[in-house]
Motif scaffolding. Structure first.
Motif, PDB file in Angstrom:
ATOM      1  N   TYR A  70       0.834  -1.216   0.000  1.00 25.37           N
ATOM      2  CA  TYR A  70       0.000   0.000   0.000  1.00 25.37           C
ATOM      3  C   TYR A  70       0.861   1.256   0.000  1.00 25.37           C
ATOM      4  O   TYR A  70       1.812   1.371   0.774  1.00 25.37           O
ATOM      5  CB  TYR A  70      -0.937   0.012   1.215  1.00 25.37           C
ATOM      6  CG  TYR A  70      -1.811   1.238   1.236  1.00 25.37           C
ATOM      7  CD1 TYR A  70      -2.818   1.404   0.285  1.00 25.37           C
ATOM      8  CD2 TYR A  70      -1.609   2.246   2.167  1.00 25.37           C
ATOM      9  CE1 TYR A  70      -3.604   2.536   0.274  1.00 25.37           C
ATOM     10  CE2 TYR A  70      -2.399   3.382   2.163  1.00 25.37           C
ATOM     11  CZ  TYR A  70      -3.395   3.517   1.210  1.00 25.37           C
ATOM     12  OH  TYR A  70      -4.181   4.645   1.196  1.00 25.37           O
TER      13      TYR A  70
ATOM     14  N   GLY B 220       7.284   6.328   2.534  1.00 24.40           N
ATOM     15  CA  GLY B 220       6.583   7.487   3.087  1.00 24.40           C
ATOM     16  C   GLY B 220       7.385   8.770   3.079  1.00 24.40           C
ATOM     17  O   GLY B 220       6.880   9.815   3.442  1.00 24.40           O
TER      18      GLY B 220
ATOM     19  N   THR C 293      -3.256  12.438   5.571  1.00 21.35           N
ATOM     20  CA  THR C 293      -2.605  11.344   4.839  1.00 21.35           C
ATOM     21  C   THR C 293      -3.367  10.062   5.126  1.00 21.35           C
ATOM     22  O   THR C 293      -3.735   9.803   6.274  1.00 21.35           O
ATOM     23  CB  THR C 293      -1.134  11.180   5.293  1.00 21.35           C
ATOM     24  OG1 THR C 293      -0.472  12.438   5.139  1.00 21.35           O
ATOM     25  CG2 THR C 293      -0.412  10.137   4.476  1.00 21.35           C
ATOM     26  N   SER C 294      -3.604   9.267   4.084  1.00 22.68           N
ATOM     27  CA  SER C 294      -4.298   7.993   4.281  1.00 22.68           C
ATOM     28  C   SER C 294      -3.371   7.021   4.996  1.00 22.68           C
ATOM     29  O   SER C 294      -2.153   7.079   4.844  1.00 22.68           O
ATOM     30  CB  SER C 294      -4.752   7.408   2.938  1.00 22.68           C
ATOM     31  OG  SER C 294      -3.629   7.056   2.163  1.00 22.68           O
ATOM     32  N   SER C 295      -3.969   6.130   5.778  1.00 24.09           N
ATOM     33  CA  SER C 295      -3.149   5.156   6.502  1.00 24.09           C
ATOM     34  C   SER C 295      -3.327   3.749   5.950  1.00 24.09           C
ATOM     35  O   SER C 295      -2.432   2.924   6.051  1.00 24.09           O
ATOM     36  CB  SER C 295      -3.505   5.168   7.984  1.00 24.09           C
ATOM     37  OG  SER C 295      -4.888   4.948   8.148  1.00 24.09           O
ATOM     38  N   ARG C 296      -4.488   3.485   5.355  1.00 22.15           N
ATOM     39  CA  ARG C 296      -4.743   2.182   4.731  1.00 22.15           C
ATOM     40  C   ARG C 296      -5.910   2.319   3.764  1.00 22.15           C
ATOM     41  O   ARG C 296      -6.670   3.282   3.828  1.00 22.15           O
ATOM     42  CB  ARG C 296      -4.975   1.105   5.764  1.00 22.15           C
ATOM     43  CG  ARG C 296      -6.014   1.409   6.772  1.00 22.15           C
ATOM     44  CD  ARG C 296      -6.078   0.272   7.787  1.00 22.15           C
ATOM     45  NE  ARG C 296      -7.364   0.388   8.446  1.00 22.15           N
ATOM     46  CZ  ARG C 296      -7.526   0.328   9.725  1.00 22.15           C
ATOM     47  NH1 ARG C 296      -6.512   0.130  10.520  1.00 22.15           N
ATOM     48  NH2 ARG C 296      -8.720   0.451  10.242  1.00 22.15           N
TER      49      ARG C 296
ATOM     50  N   SER D  49       0.615   5.225   0.697  1.00 16.38           N
ATOM     51  CA  SER D  49      -0.277   6.207   1.313  1.00 16.38           C
ATOM     52  C   SER D  49      -0.491   7.379   0.368  1.00 16.38           C
ATOM     53  O   SER D  49       0.344   7.684  -0.484  1.00 16.38           O
ATOM     54  CB  SER D  49       0.267   6.675   2.660  1.00 16.38           C
ATOM     55  OG  SER D  49       1.486   7.348   2.491  1.00 16.38           O
TER      56      SER D  49
END
Length: 179
Positions: free
Chosen positions: A25, A92, A44-47, A27
């Protein structure tokens, strides 16, 4: 940069597309450009397929479909500026892809104290759930002036926080129940 225009108090939703991809994945993020080389991450998206919200910004990502949606609520004039949709490397620390936007937030129209805001007609209580769902629609599809809620008696009243009108002193104000 793609230009986006909103009025203070409105909501902005931006859909950022990318090629669908498997593997680890990556982010996704939404940041505001503060200088030529600095972008302040707002959310920010985490999953995948999980809503992440920080303050008035949220993000939801669907990697299998190849898009993420960023939403900013309660816009203010000072929110105007350049923003970036970003996809980060799995580490990241660096950016894989990005897309730049310019958001212009103009002041909300002012209502004249002599002129009361128009009140919406009373609604049938059976439509109450439909009006609740409409609040999740893009803000430009929902009235930004006055939103109403329906009491159990079927009378429309003003939503807390909605713009209120000043009534002329010669007219008595009718009581209204809020849901």
């Amino acid at each position: 940069a793609q230009e986006l225009h909103r009025v203070a108090g409105q909501t902005l939703s931006v859909r950022c597309q990318y090629p669908p991809r498997g593997g680890p994945y990556q982010s996704k993020g939404w940041c505001k450009e503060v200088s030529k080389f600095t972008c302040l991450r707002l959310v920010t998206s985490s999953r995948p397929r999980t809503l992440t919200q920080i303050s008035q910004s949220s993000i939801w990502d669907d990697p299998a479909a190849g898009f993420f949606i960023v939403t900013m609520t309660g816009l203010k004039e000072q929110d105007s500026g350049h923003y970036w949709c970003r996809i980060y490397h799995t580490s990241g620390n660096s950016v894989d892809r990005s897309l730049r936007f310019y958001l212009a937030v103009s002041p909300a129209p002012k209502t004249s104290p002599e002129m009361p805001s128009p009140q919406p007609p009373p609604r049938d209580p059976s439509t109450a759930s439909a009006s609740m769902q409409a609040t999740w629609a893009p803000h430009d599809l929902v009235s930004s002036q006055t939103q109403s809620c329906v009491s159990p008696t079927g009378r429309a009243g003003e939503t807390p926080g909605a713009s209120s009108a000043i009534t002329a002193p010669s007219r008595p104000a009718a009581p209204s129940a809020l849901v």
